[in-house]
Scaffold this motif. Sequence first.
Motif, PDB file in Angstrom:
ATOM      1  N   SER A   1       0.871  -1.180   0.000  1.00  0.00           N
ATOM      2  CA  SER A   1       0.000   0.000   0.000  1.00  0.00           C
ATOM      3  C   SER A   1       0.903   1.224   0.000  1.00  0.00           C
ATOM      4  N   ASN A   2       1.225   1.697  -1.188  1.00  0.00           N
ATOM      5  CA  ASN A   2       2.227   2.757  -1.279  1.00  0.00           C
ATOM      6  C   ASN A   2       2.061   3.544  -2.568  1.00  0.00           C
ATOM      7  N   SER A   3       2.776   4.629  -2.652  1.00  0.00           N
ATOM      8  CA  SER A   3       2.632   5.506  -3.814  1.00  0.00           C
ATOM      9  C   SER A   3       3.324   4.968  -5.059  1.00  0.00           C
ATOM     10  N   GLU A   4       4.051   3.871  -4.937  1.00  0.00           N
ATOM     11  CA  GLU A   4       4.615   3.226  -6.128  1.00  0.00           C
ATOM     12  C   GLU A   4       3.554   2.441  -6.886  1.00  0.00           C
ATOM     13  N   ASP A   5       2.432   2.164  -6.229  1.00  0.00           N
ATOM     14  CA  ASP A   5       1.326   1.427  -6.848  1.00  0.00           C
ATOM     15  C   ASP A   5       1.734   0.014  -7.244  1.00  0.00           C
TER      16      ASP A   5
ATOM     17  N   TYR B   1      -7.876  -8.003  -2.448  1.00  0.00           N
ATOM     18  CA  TYR B   1      -7.198  -6.732  -2.710  1.00  0.00           C
ATOM     19  C   TYR B   1      -7.087  -6.571  -4.225  1.00  0.00           C
ATOM     20  N   THR B   2      -6.080  -5.918  -4.713  1.00  0.00           N
ATOM     21  CA  THR B   2      -5.958  -5.700  -6.152  1.00  0.00           C
ATOM     22  C   THR B   2      -4.674  -6.319  -6.677  1.00  0.00           C
TER      23      THR B   2
ATOM     24  N   GLN C   1      -2.906  -5.151  -8.711  1.00  0.00           N
ATOM     25  CA  GLN C   1      -1.924  -4.083  -8.887  1.00  0.00           C
ATOM     26  C   GLN C   1      -0.696  -4.394  -8.018  1.00  0.00           C
ATOM     27  N   TYR C   2      -0.956  -4.988  -6.877  1.00  0.00           N
ATOM     28  CA  TYR C   2       0.110  -5.375  -5.950  1.00  0.00           C
ATOM     29  C   TYR C   2       0.359  -6.875  -6.115  1.00  0.00           C
TER      30      TYR C   2
ATOM     31  N   VAL D   1      -1.272   8.271  -6.808  1.00  0.00           N
ATOM     32  CA  VAL D   1      -1.706   6.925  -6.428  1.00  0.00           C
ATOM     33  C   VAL D   1      -2.416   7.001  -5.083  1.00  0.00           C
ATOM     34  N   PHE D   2      -3.554   6.373  -5.008  1.00  0.00           N
ATOM     35  CA  PHE D   2      -4.254   6.302  -3.722  1.00  0.00           C
ATOM     36  C   PHE D   2      -3.960   4.956  -3.064  1.00  0.00           C
ATOM     37  N   HIS D   3      -3.766   5.026  -1.751  1.00  0.00           N
ATOM     38  CA  HIS D   3      -3.495   3.823  -0.983  1.00  0.00           C
ATOM     39  C   HIS D   3      -4.117   4.012   0.395  1.00  0.00           C
ATOM     40  N   ALA D   4      -3.873   3.053   1.258  1.00  0.00           N
ATOM     41  CA  ALA D   4      -4.535   3.100   2.564  1.00  0.00           C
ATOM     42  C   ALA D   4      -4.215   4.391   3.315  1.00  0.00           C
ATOM     43  N   GLY D   5      -3.070   4.965   3.044  1.00  0.00           N
ATOM     44  CA  GLY D   5      -2.651   6.143   3.789  1.00  0.00           C
ATOM     45  C   GLY D   5      -3.237   7.454   3.303  1.00  0.00           C
TER      46      GLY D   5
ATOM     47  N   LEU E   1      -7.630   5.692  -0.204  1.00  0.00           N
ATOM     48  CA  LEU E   1      -8.139   4.636  -1.071  1.00  0.00           C
ATOM     49  C   LEU E   1      -9.219   3.834  -0.349  1.00  0.00           C
TER      50      LEU E   1
ATOM     51  N   THR F   1      -6.734   2.088  -8.198  1.00  0.00           N
ATOM     52  CA  THR F   1      -5.943   2.863  -7.250  1.00  0.00           C
ATOM     53  C   THR F   1      -5.561   4.250  -7.768  1.00  0.00           C
ATOM     54  N   ARG F   2      -5.797   4.503  -9.021  1.00  0.00           N
ATOM     55  CA  ARG F   2      -5.567   5.836  -9.581  1.00  0.00           C
ATOM     56  C   ARG F   2      -6.313   5.944 -10.903  1.00  0.00           C
TER      57      ARG F   2
ATOM     58  N   SER G   1      -5.131   3.885 -13.846  1.00  0.00           N
ATOM     59  CA  SER G   1      -5.325   2.433 -13.827  1.00  0.00           C
ATOM     60  C   SER G   1      -6.360   2.021 -14.859  1.00  0.00           C
TER      61      SER G   1
END
Lengths: 409, 399
Positions: free
Chosen positions: A202-206, A302-303, A305-306, B61-65, B68, B75-76, B79
């Motif tokens: 879960s990070n901005s690197e997607d 989840y997705t 994507q990860y 990018v959206f995530h848990a923080g 999202l 997630t964006r 995507s």
Amino acid sequence: MRQAVIIGALIAACGATAQVDSTLLLLPATEDTMAHRRMNMDAVYNRPFLTFDKMPVSVGGYVEAKVEHLGTDGVSDGFSFALQRMTLFVASSIHQRIKFLSELELEEGGRELSIEFAALDMQFDPLLNLRGGIVMNPIGAFNQNHDGPNWEFNDRPLEAVRLLPATWSNVGFGLYGKRSTAQWTFAYEAYLTNGFDASIISNSEDRTFLPATKANPDRFTESFNGVPLLTAKVAVRHQAIGEIGLSTMGGVYNRFQQDGLVLDKRRRVDVVAIDMNSRVRSWGTAFVGEWAWVLVDVPDTYTQQYGSRQHGGFLDIVQPLRQARMLGFENVVVNVAVRLEYVDHNVGRFRETGGDIGDEVFAIVPAISFRPASGTVFRLNYRHMRERDLLGNPPSLTGGFQFGFASYF
Amino acid sequence: MVNRINGGWVFILSIAAIAGCSKLEPAAPADEAILDGPIAGLSGDELARFLRGDVAFNDEVFHAGNGLGPVFVATRCASCHAGDGPGHPFTTLTRFGQWDASGNQYIGQGGPQLQDRALPGIQPEQLPPGAPFARFLPPLNTGLGLLDAVSDADLLAWADEHDADGDGISGRPNWVERRPYSPLRPGAVEQDGRVIGRFGRKASAYDLLQQTATAYNQDIGVVSLFEPIDPWTREEQDPEVPTATIHDVVFYLLTLKAPIQRDANDPNVVAGEQVFNTIGCAKCHRPELTTGPSPIAALAHKTFRPYTDLLLHDMGPGLDDGYTEGTALTSEWRTPALWGLGLFPDSQGGQYFLMHDGRAHSIEEAIGLHGGEGQQARDAFNALGTNERSALIAFLNSL
């Protein structure tokens, strides 16, 4: 084609009669507590230090800077000058068999300050040493042997910075040791440390990104989930052939419970890596490589994507061209080198189509390095990188020159 | 001395290489080979805003923080629209809960869109048993500002709801409810308090502000000032994306350039265009449209070739999924623009996913799925000789 011709001309222009900088492998270093045969695991001590008369403290460090002009698909931000990092080492021999070494790194012009290593070592036997503090997890080879002056390339390997968290260190304890025979040296390391956190998925690197954990400021003071990360490595070196290492790292990355409440099942991240280094004595050609596999338990809900599986690695080939007196320096070494590197951030197939998931990158980086002294390197690289997105669409192409230096001080 | 000179070469060559470096970097792809990029004629201020929107759309990018979900689809923004092209089944959207013009009956049960992914520890939504649904492949982004600036009067002029001309093609607008935050466009026509929708597979979105705010909310699970209801809790929440960012993304979508045709003068392509008109494709896939006034000068009073009439057409029982939006029938779909068609595989992982849910994997297969008002054109296509068929496909691939 034009690029290839020009790069070839650059390489050809540098002459053809030198040999590898062997002195680099024999840097004056603080004696480690079991300095019989140096292996990759000894990298933290195989550094030049300044000592002051009879003081038991020695200091050192290195600095790394570059200028580059890279473009991606015809778009470039122009020149970029960067002081990538400056690292300070402080080592102290408290007793003949008790030592302390620390490594502080300032990255991105001082914007990031991190303790990469701060460990106390106590030797009971060459085969049994206790190490505690902030230790460098022995996964692969680059993580421990990451000093810029040791490499012919301005950038760290993609595998080391995208797949693994380069200079990945944590608070913990463990054992290490080695034993040698006439031709062989065997070594091991095993540590229990704090580990990863949920940001790896879960990070901005997607994408699944183990280095995301490095942004957690609390990781040196507390565990994210109370489960230690086990990192272990065995390596063997033959004096004439080289060294090969096999390492593994695994633990739970998610916060599966909080305040006594079970939030999720324990989800693991596991890494296996193999590394090698060797040199063809007759030609002086050096090979350094590493390959890692990452397995992450990503929830099915989840997705994709990860990714739950990743792998990648690099191979550096360094050929000495010339060793001579140049520019007033006694023992200059000029090398040509090439790095081949590949990372697949998401190994698998889409559930929706059965098609291959992309998210992969390949790079080839030819280089010329100029070493006026064993601990100082000037290097000119050309980076050619092809990167595919998650869907596997036509790759973006990145290319351009990088020129920089790294030096111990 | 010689050694000094040799050593100096390293530095000289390094400096020379860096100085000449831009010539050795990968060249930009031809403008007509890619879908993204701004429309010509934007001012400096407008380009800066385009870039802000570009970053928010493609890089944020959206995530848990940062908001999202916790239930979501993507997630964006990028995507669903890689390279600003159409989507891939990986991010197909499942819409459910409406079967006629009376509205969505499943709003309280997660409708209108299924968030089929969730953050770890959270259960994603499940499709309610018995709910009608359809899967929507995210559409192409480019040229949307031009489509937005076509006047309602033009759309109504092209409509032929009762097929008065007897050509087998009707076409009608989707009359939809306008969100309170969506301003009326100049010359907007209203009917029974409804306005003409023009974006989305069913033309259910009135404008790009609605499309964008809804996508943040329903696709990413992010609430905004415009769409403040969280899809998971179904409660109003503080905005997770700044209003300015939404406006920048809308501006970005408005000002993405229209796809540029390739090989327009190729004899085969020219012949294919003739076939396209002859067999009746152009009756719905209207080649040329003209914009009206626009606050963005680069969009005002432009003639462009999207190959759509922005109207709903009955596509027959084969494409009737039993789900609809606005006042469209379940078998009605908005004519998709065909521009950029030949570049779709560059956004879809090297293959075609065509029609509203990506069920067609080639242009021929997509044509073969046309029923209802598209039946005549499909039959005419099937009757074509090999050369004419090949020319038509070449033309469509050139768009």
